[in-house]
Design a protein around this motif. Structure first.
Motif, PDB file in Angstrom:
ATOM      1  N   VAL A 128      96.816  15.469  20.385  1.00  0.00           N
ATOM      2  CA  VAL A 128      96.474  16.723  19.717  1.00  0.00           C
ATOM      3  C   VAL A 128      95.393  17.478  20.482  1.00  0.00           C
ATOM      4  N   THR A 129      94.371  16.763  20.935  1.00  0.00           N
ATOM      5  CA  THR A 129      93.245  17.417  21.590  1.00  0.00           C
ATOM      6  C   THR A 129      93.642  18.012  22.928  1.00  0.00           C
ATOM      7  N   ARG A 130      94.519  17.363  23.652  1.00  0.00           N
ATOM      8  CA  ARG A 130      94.979  17.932  24.926  1.00  0.00           C
ATOM      9  C   ARG A 130      95.723  19.244  24.709  1.00  0.00           C
ATOM     10  N   LYS A 131      96.385  19.383  23.567  1.00  0.00           N
ATOM     11  CA  LYS A 131      97.118  20.612  23.284  1.00  0.00           C
ATOM     12  C   LYS A 131      96.209  21.709  22.728  1.00  0.00           C
ATOM     13  N   ALA A 132      95.313  21.332  21.809  1.00  0.00           N
ATOM     14  CA  ALA A 132      94.483  22.337  21.152  1.00  0.00           C
ATOM     15  C   ALA A 132      93.173  22.619  21.885  1.00  0.00           C
ATOM     16  N   TRP A 133      92.622  21.590  22.544  1.00  0.00           N
ATOM     17  CA  TRP A 133      91.334  21.705  23.225  1.00  0.00           C
ATOM     18  C   TRP A 133      91.470  21.108  24.637  1.00  0.00           C
ATOM     19  N   PRO A 134      92.311  21.667  25.482  1.00  0.00           N
ATOM     20  CA  PRO A 134      92.608  21.046  26.783  1.00  0.00           C
ATOM     21  C   PRO A 134      91.399  20.947  27.694  1.00  0.00           C
ATOM     22  N   HIS A 135      91.404  19.900  28.515  1.00  0.00           N
ATOM     23  CA  HIS A 135      90.359  19.699  29.517  1.00  0.00           C
ATOM     24  C   HIS A 135      90.909  18.772  30.598  1.00  0.00           C
ATOM     25  N   PRO A 136      90.600  19.028  31.864  1.00  0.00           N
ATOM     26  CA  PRO A 136      91.104  18.177  32.947  1.00  0.00           C
ATOM     27  C   PRO A 136      90.754  16.708  32.792  1.00  0.00           C
ATOM     28  N   ALA A 137      89.596  16.400  32.219  1.00  0.00           N
ATOM     29  CA  ALA A 137      89.206  14.996  32.044  1.00  0.00           C
ATOM     30  C   ALA A 137      90.155  14.276  31.095  1.00  0.00           C
ATOM     31  N   LEU A 138      90.617  14.966  30.066  1.00  0.00           N
ATOM     32  CA  LEU A 138      91.563  14.363  29.128  1.00  0.00           C
ATOM     33  C   LEU A 138      92.925  14.176  29.795  1.00  0.00           C
ATOM     34  N   ASP A 139      93.341  15.152  30.587  1.00  0.00           N
ATOM     35  CA  ASP A 139      94.617  15.035  31.299  1.00  0.00           C
ATOM     36  C   ASP A 139      94.578  13.878  32.295  1.00  0.00           C
ATOM     37  N   ALA A 140      93.468  13.756  33.002  1.00  0.00           N
ATOM     38  CA  ALA A 140      93.347  12.682  33.993  1.00  0.00           C
ATOM     39  C   ALA A 140      93.366  11.324  33.314  1.00  0.00           C
ATOM     40  N   PHE A 141      92.670  11.209  32.179  1.00  0.00           N
ATOM     41  CA  PHE A 141      92.675   9.937  31.449  1.00  0.00           C
ATOM     42  C   PHE A 141      94.079   9.607  30.954  1.00  0.00           C
ATOM     43  N   ALA A 142      94.778  10.602  30.430  1.00  0.00           N
ATOM     44  CA  ALA A 142      96.137  10.376  29.938  1.00  0.00           C
ATOM     45  C   ALA A 142      97.050   9.890  31.057  1.00  0.00           C
ATOM     46  N   ALA A 143      96.883  10.427  32.241  1.00  0.00           N
ATOM     47  CA  ALA A 143      97.705  10.005  33.379  1.00  0.00           C
ATOM     48  C   ALA A 143      97.394   8.573  33.780  1.00  0.00           C
TER      49      ALA A 143
END
Length: 247
Positions: A128-143
């Motif tokens: 949810v947070t990656r969609k509503a409050w995106p940030h590269p750190a969250l994307d990198a962690f998800a990867a």
């Protein structure tokens, strides 16, 4: 009162006002959103073993609920989450160090249901947070953690650090959300009135302040639980004949 004392008091008040003003903008909005019962992570479906204690007749009043929640936060799984939240926030800028904390947080559970409680909410929070409050750190962690369990406390700490939510209010927000969720479960299970639930939350205020202060200075090597009855309640919940909650 001396002039020096007066000036020092004014300086402290000014600093506090400035900190409040900084937090009162985007960071405060994010923190309130992420700790709101309406944030879609499914927290309302978990009782952290409280349902077992109500079923056994050991939790019957608002005071009993408050005592149970305090035990969770001061000595049980909530305490583990609080300390790991602090360390996760502080290591958020170092991927390797943060990943170690995240892995520890995902593994540090005493039962399958409390593991589900943390991991399901963690996964939902990240999505949810990656969609509503995106940030590269969250994307990198998800990867990096595509097929691995994600602890709720760790991913929320990362989001707070990435989005400039200061550690102390972030930790207090985390503790309040955890307490409020369990009190809400108690209100539904006992059952209690809504005012009784607020009495329980009010009774927990001083304890949560002390828990936060202790969590901020607790090293990982001192981390542990001292609440065997809570763990047994969680284990027993797995075999309850009828259940309202998933933990």
């Amino acid at each position: 009162m001396s002039m020096g004392t007066i000036m020092a008091t004014i300086t402290i008040m000014t600093m506090r006002t400035g900190i409040t003003a900084m937090l009162a903008d985007a960071a405060l909005h994010r923190l309130l959103a992420w700790t709101s019962p309406s944030y879609p992570v499914g927290g309302f479906t978990y009782s952290h073993g409280l349902e077992t204690m109500v079923e056994q007749g050991r939790v019957r009043t608002a005071g009993d609920v408050a005592a149970y929640v305090e035990a969770v936060l001061a000595r049980g799984g909530g305490w583990i989450d609080a300390v790991l939240f602090v360390h996760a926030w502080r290591t958020a800028g170092n991927e390797a160090a943060f990943d170690e904390i995240a892995e520890l947080a995902a593994a540090f559970r005493g039962s399958s249901e409390t593991a589900l409680e943390s991991r399901q909410q963690g996964s939902s929070f990240l999505t949810v947070t990656r969609k509503a409050w995106p940030h590269p750190a969250l994307d990198a962690f998800a990867a990096r953690h595509a097929d691995r369990p994600i602890a709720h406390c760790a991913i929320m700490a990362l989001a707070c650090a990435a989005h400039a939510v200061p550690l102390v209010p972030a930790l207090h927000g985390w503790l309040h959300a955890a307490a409020a969720n369990l009190v809400s479960a108690g209100v539904r299970l006992v059952p209690l009135g809504q005012t009784d639930g607020q009495h329980a939350l009010a009774a927990l205020a001083a304890a949560m302040e002390a828990i936060a202060a202790r969590a901020l200075v607790t090293p990982l090597e001192d981390l542990g639980t001292a609440a065997p009855e809570l763990e047994l309640a969680s284990l027993a919940h797995e075999t309850l004949y009828t259940r309202l909650f998933r933990s």
